[in-house]
Design an enzyme around this catalytic site. Sequence first.
Site, PDB file in Angstrom:
ATOM      1  N   CYS A  59       0.936  -1.319  -0.057  1.00 17.05           N
ATOM      2  CA  CYS A  59      -0.006   0.037   0.045  1.00 17.05           C
ATOM      3  C   CYS A  59       0.957   1.178   0.034  1.00 17.05           C
ATOM      4  CB  CYS A  59      -0.931  -0.095   1.192  1.00 17.05           C
ATOM      5  SG  CYS A  59      -2.042  -1.162   1.384  1.00 17.05           S
ATOM      6  N   ALA A  60       0.461   2.133  -0.996  1.00 19.86           N
ATOM      7  CA  ALA A  60       1.078   3.560  -0.798  1.00 19.86           C
ATOM      8  C   ALA A  60       1.084   4.209   0.555  1.00 19.86           C
ATOM      9  CB  ALA A  60       0.897   4.485  -1.828  1.00 19.86           C
TER      10      ALA A  60
END
Length: 142
Positions: free
Chosen positions: A50-51
Site C-alpha cells: 500500500c502506498a
Amino acid sequence: MASEAFEEIAETFEFLDDWEDRYRHVIELGREMAPLDEAVKVPATKVEGCASQVWLLPRIEGTGPQAIFDFDGESDAMIVQGLIAILHALYSGLSVTEVLEVDAAAELGRLGLNEHLSAQRSNGLRAMVERIRKLAGEAASA
C-alpha cells in the site's frame, strides 16, 4: 454473498450519481471506524503493498473453518481508511471459510471502484484483500 452492511453501501453508491459524493461517502465510512491503539501498529499488522500506511488487526472468534472473522484497521489516508471500512462491511461476521469464498473483485466492482481509484490505491486495495484472505486461511486451518 455480500453482507447486509456491504449491501447498504452498494445501495448508497447506486443512489449517489456523482463520484465526488461517492468519495465523500467512502471517507465518511472511514471516519466512523475507531482508531487502532498505537501499540498494535507494528510490522506484523502492517499491510505491505500500500502506498499509504495501513494496519489490519484480525479478531477471530472460535477455531477452524467455522471461526468467525472480524478485523479492525486504520490508515493514515482518509480514502484508504474508507476502503478499510468497505472491506470491513464486506467480510466482518463471516466464517473464515466464507471469507475465502467471497469474490472481492466482483463485489468491489459493483461499487465501480476499479474505474475510479488510482493504480496505487487499487494495488493497495488488492494487498488488503490478500492480507484478509491470508488471515482467514490461516484461521481456517488452525
